[in-house]
Design a protein around this motif. Structure first.
Motif, PDB file in Angstrom:
ATOM      1  N   UNK A  12       0.983  -1.230   0.040  1.00 46.72           N
ATOM      2  CA  UNK A  12      -0.021   0.015   0.033  1.00 46.72           C
ATOM      3  C   UNK A  12       0.830   1.228  -0.046  1.00 46.72           C
ATOM      4  N   UNK A  13       1.850   1.320   0.496  1.00 53.02           N
ATOM      5  CA  UNK A  13       2.976   2.439   0.790  1.00 53.02           C
ATOM      6  C   UNK A  13       3.532   2.656  -0.547  1.00 53.02           C
ATOM      7  N   UNK A  14       3.900   1.665  -1.199  1.00 48.64           N
ATOM      8  CA  UNK A  14       4.544   1.741  -2.569  1.00 48.64           C
ATOM      9  C   UNK A  14       3.388   2.362  -3.389  1.00 48.64           C
ATOM     10  N   UNK A  15       2.239   1.699  -3.398  1.00 46.88           N
ATOM     11  CA  UNK A  15       1.083   2.071  -4.438  1.00 46.88           C
ATOM     12  C   UNK A  15       0.690   3.721  -4.055  1.00 46.88           C
ATOM     13  N   UNK A  16       0.668   4.045  -2.713  1.00 52.08           N
ATOM     14  CA  UNK A  16       0.375   5.451  -2.776  1.00 52.08           C
ATOM     15  C   UNK A  16       1.456   6.463  -3.227  1.00 52.08           C
ATOM     16  N   UNK A  17       2.642   6.055  -2.876  1.00 53.91           N
ATOM     17  CA  UNK A  17       4.023   6.753  -3.539  1.00 53.91           C
ATOM     18  C   UNK A  17       3.850   6.864  -4.918  1.00 53.91           C
ATOM     19  N   UNK A  18       3.555   5.962  -5.807  1.00 53.83           N
ATOM     20  CA  UNK A  18       3.440   5.662  -7.044  1.00 53.83           C
ATOM     21  C   UNK A  18       2.153   6.746  -7.582  1.00 53.83           C
ATOM     22  N   UNK A  19       0.997   6.447  -6.913  1.00 54.20           N
ATOM     23  CA  UNK A  19      -0.065   7.522  -7.025  1.00 54.20           C
ATOM     24  C   UNK A  19       0.248   8.881  -6.943  1.00 54.20           C
ATOM     25  N   UNK A  20       0.880   8.934  -5.908  1.00 54.11           N
ATOM     26  CA  UNK A  20       1.245  10.582  -5.577  1.00 54.11           C
ATOM     27  C   UNK A  20       2.077  11.154  -6.796  1.00 54.11           C
ATOM     28  N   UNK A  21       3.091  10.242  -7.227  1.00 56.54           N
ATOM     29  CA  UNK A  21       3.925  10.807  -8.440  1.00 56.54           C
ATOM     30  C   UNK A  21       3.121  10.972  -9.670  1.00 56.54           C
ATOM     31  N   UNK A  22       2.228  10.080  -9.941  1.00 58.05           N
ATOM     32  CA  UNK A  22       1.443  10.329 -11.171  1.00 58.05           C
ATOM     33  C   UNK A  22       0.574  11.300 -11.107  1.00 58.05           C
ATOM     34  N   UNK A  23      -0.030  11.782  -9.760  1.00 53.93           N
ATOM     35  CA  UNK A  23      -0.769  13.068  -9.632  1.00 53.93           C
ATOM     36  C   UNK A  23      -0.050  14.132  -9.852  1.00 53.93           C
ATOM     37  N   UNK A  24       1.290  13.984  -9.387  1.00 54.88           N
ATOM     38  CA  UNK A  24       2.096  15.201  -9.382  1.00 54.88           C
ATOM     39  C   UNK A  24       2.564  15.542 -10.801  1.00 54.88           C
ATOM     40  N   UNK A  25       2.521  14.608 -11.709  1.00 54.12           N
ATOM     41  CA  UNK A  25       2.955  14.868 -13.258  1.00 54.12           C
ATOM     42  C   UNK A  25       1.725  15.155 -14.083  1.00 54.12           C
ATOM     43  N   UNK A  26       0.532  14.588 -13.682  1.00 50.44           N
ATOM     44  CA  UNK A  26      -0.632  14.859 -14.438  1.00 50.44           C
ATOM     45  C   UNK A  26      -1.750  15.944 -13.867  1.00 50.44           C
ATOM     46  N   UNK A  27      -1.750  16.035 -12.668  1.00 52.65           N
ATOM     47  CA  UNK A  27      -2.567  16.855 -12.014  1.00 52.65           C
ATOM     48  C   UNK A  27      -4.002  16.334 -11.786  1.00 52.65           C
ATOM     49  N   UNK A  28      -4.171  14.902 -12.009  1.00 56.59           N
ATOM     50  CA  UNK A  28      -5.684  14.571 -11.966  1.00 56.59           C
ATOM     51  C   UNK A  28      -5.486  13.275 -11.539  1.00 56.59           C
ATOM     52  N   UNK A  29      -6.756  12.717 -10.812  1.00 58.23           N
ATOM     53  CA  UNK A  29      -6.625  11.358 -10.409  1.00 58.23           C
ATOM     54  C   UNK A  29      -7.447  10.604 -11.143  1.00 58.23           C
ATOM     55  N   UNK A  30      -8.372  10.813 -12.120  1.00 55.48           N
ATOM     56  CA  UNK A  30      -9.199  10.154 -12.942  1.00 55.48           C
ATOM     57  C   UNK A  30      -8.399   9.347 -13.713  1.00 55.48           C
ATOM     58  N   UNK A  31      -8.818   8.084 -14.168  1.00 55.37           N
ATOM     59  CA  UNK A  31      -7.998   7.184 -15.073  1.00 55.37           C
ATOM     60  C   UNK A  31      -8.022   7.507 -16.406  1.00 55.37           C
ATOM     61  N   UNK A  32      -9.000   8.024 -16.982  1.00 57.22           N
ATOM     62  CA  UNK A  32      -9.145   8.202 -18.579  1.00 57.22           C
ATOM     63  C   UNK A  32      -8.220   9.538 -18.713  1.00 57.22           C
ATOM     64  N   UNK A  33      -8.346  10.518 -17.813  1.00 58.60           N
ATOM     65  CA  UNK A  33      -7.795  11.597 -17.612  1.00 58.60           C
ATOM     66  C   UNK A  33      -6.193  11.710 -17.792  1.00 58.60           C
ATOM     67  N   UNK A  34      -5.592  10.675 -16.823  1.00 59.72           N
ATOM     68  CA  UNK A  34      -4.293  10.284 -16.949  1.00 59.72           C
ATOM     69  C   UNK A  34      -3.929   9.727 -18.017  1.00 59.72           C
TER      70      UNK A  34
END
Length: 516
Positions: A194-216
């Motif tokens: 879970x910790x690794x997943x959350x870190x990855x999610x935070x990086x993806x959000x930082x790079x894309x500015x969104x959490x929605x899968x299609x928008x990513x």
């Protein structure tokens, strides 16, 4: 702001979210009722839980007519709020009940229902009823929520709602050291994931500015140069986190001890529903959110698939060579090997223009039926042989011929041999996905592993029909009555396996309509 909030409330479709919601509500009802129901009537809690799971399955029927979404803003409100929109210009939604969602929810709730049937006698004799049913239903609600998640926040929340109760289920046998150790190992590995997943999610959000899968998926194509490394790292870490959840090698180390230490029905639940949760999340993040990085996750998943199936089968062979050959530990290593097969179509989706995900979903459905059936028979045998060694199955045909035939059928399905047509069909489907995607080397490795697995599956099957061991002098065999719910679970899985063996295309067609 008031208009935006009103638009958000108006878009909530309560029927769409009904299956996981009803399951969660029944979980709370069972927990509260446990405070007032006398000990003599605790069995009612189990039947209430079963009724809740049946209701959740029934609510899938009115949703099958078409795709439905909820927890999304209208286009006007989305523009006012600065929310993400999908490729069609409509506002992106956090919860979508499409065909893929409904098929996975059917698998999850059906698996939880069979687990509940297998658990009724245990909650009367060994496990605290109220806590057990609350935890099982809570985990099933999270597992049912996950395939409908269409943003990373909802996905992670659903993943944890499915996982956290599972820790407690594994360690629920009070005073059992093995159960406590299994729960601790499961907890530590899952928290790390879970910790690794959350870190990855935070990086993806930082790079894309969104959490929605299609928008990513859209924004990853246009990530600015300075953020490109951040996006790549986020994608890699997110995949590693889900690899833990799917028990893919080398992140599989928690599986054997966890399955052996957990109550048998819980081990069966983890082998099917827990695995379905991990693979569903993996499908969503790779195929929906990260298609532009297919050149990264495709080869990685192909290597993980080969490594996972090989390690699982080799470890099972080693287990078969020991005198104290544990049936549950063998099924645990078998589930690791099966995880490798399930990874193949997901990896193939990165190389082929054809959608290969249907092969994974079809294989998961077929595997769920036969693997839960094998665990159901293991629960039955454990009532007379608590250690549940493979030697305890010797001569089962002499004492319970129907059960032995059913168990042999399940094992042959797992091996991919006739008359288990469903197992053979599932493996051919996955094999074809690898070949069609140009992954010939992976198809060869899979073929070799299928041959390796024949040894321990056939050896176990042969034991069922050998002469029974002589009882020690002065002892006589005692035939114990099998609880009706356990018999029902064995019968349901056997009937489903026979029906699918007669018409295996049904599973593939059913899964094919589940694609996004």
């Amino acid at each position: 702001m008031t208009e935006t909030a009103a638009s958000l409330v108006q878009s909530v479709d309560w029927l769409t979210i009904a299956p996981p919601t009803v399951t969660a509500v029944v979980a709370l009802v069972v927990l509260v009722a446990d405070l007032f129901v006398p000990v003599a009537h605790k069995r009612l809690l189990g039947w209430t839980a079963i009724a809740g799971l049946v209701a959740g399955l029934a609510l899938l029927v009115p949703l099958r007519a078409g795709d439905r979404s909820t927890f999304c803003l209208t286009p006007a409100a989305a523009e006012a709020a600065g929310a993400a929109r999908d490729a069609t210009g409509t506002a992106a939604c956090s919860y979508t009940a499409d065909h893929f969602t409904l098929v996975i929810q059917f698998l999850v709730l059906g698996g939880a229902l069979l687990t509940a049937l297998l658990s009724l006698s245990d909650t009367e004799e060994k496990l605290p009823a109220g806590e057990y049913w609350f935890l099982l239903l809570s985990s099933a609600a999270g597992a049912a929520l996950l395939p409908a998640s269409r943003d990373l926040a909802t996905l992670v929340v659903a993943l944890e709602v499915a996982s956290l109760p599972a820790f407690a289920l594994v360690g629920l046998r009070r005073g059992d050291r093995m159960s406590s150790e299994a729960a601790l190992k499961f907890f530590l590995s899952s928290v790390t994931a879970t910790a690794v997943t959350l870190l990855g999610v935070s990086f993806v959000y930082g790079a894309t500015g969104t959490l929605h899968l299609t928008e990513i998926a859209q924004r990853l194509d246009d990530v600015p140069g300075p953020l490109h490394v951040l996006a790549q790292t986020g994608v890699a870490l997110t995949l590693v986190g889900f690899a833990f959840k799917t028990a893919a090698a080398p992140f599989h180390f928690w599986v054997p001890d966890t399955y052996v230490g957990a109550p048998l029905p819980v081990a069966g639940y983890l082998s099917v529903v827990g695995k379905a949760v991990g693979f569903t999340g993996l499908i969503l993040v790779t195929v929906v959110a990260f298609p532009s990085y297919a050149d990264v996750w495709g080869p990685a998943l192909a290597v993980l698939a080969a490594l996972t199936m090989t390690i699982g089968n080799v470890a099972a062979l080693r287990q078969a060579a020991t005198r104290k050959w544990s049936a549950v530990r063998l099924l645990a290593w078998s589930s690791v090997a099966q995880a490798g097969y399930l990874l193949v179509p997901i990896a193939a989706a990165a190389y082929s223009s054809d959608d290969q995900i249907g092969s994974t979903v079809a294989y998961a459905l077929m595997y769920a039926v036969v693997n839960l059936g094998a665990f159901a028979v293991a629960v039955l045998v454990s009532r007379t042989h608590p250690e549940n060694r493979i030697s305890d199955y010797r001569g089962l045909y002499a004492s319970r011929p129907v059960v032995a035939l059913v168990m042999g059928f399940f094992l042959l399905n797992l091996a991919g041999l006739p008359p288990g047509i469903i197992g053979l069909f599932a493996k051919v489907t996955v094999f074809s996905a690898a070949v069609d995607a140009g992954l010939g080397w992976l198809a060869v490795i899979m073929g070799v592993n299928v041959v390796i697995a024949l040894y321990y599956y056939l050896r176990w099957t042969a034991l069922l029909f050998r002469g029974p061991q002589d009882a020690p002098e002065g002892e006589t065999a005692v035939r114990h009555r099998v609880p009706a719910p356990v018999t029902l679970a064995v019968a349901l899985t056997a009937v489903a396996g026979v029906v699918l063996s007669g018409y295996p295309q049904f599973a593939l067609r059913f899964a094919a309509t589940s694609l996004f």
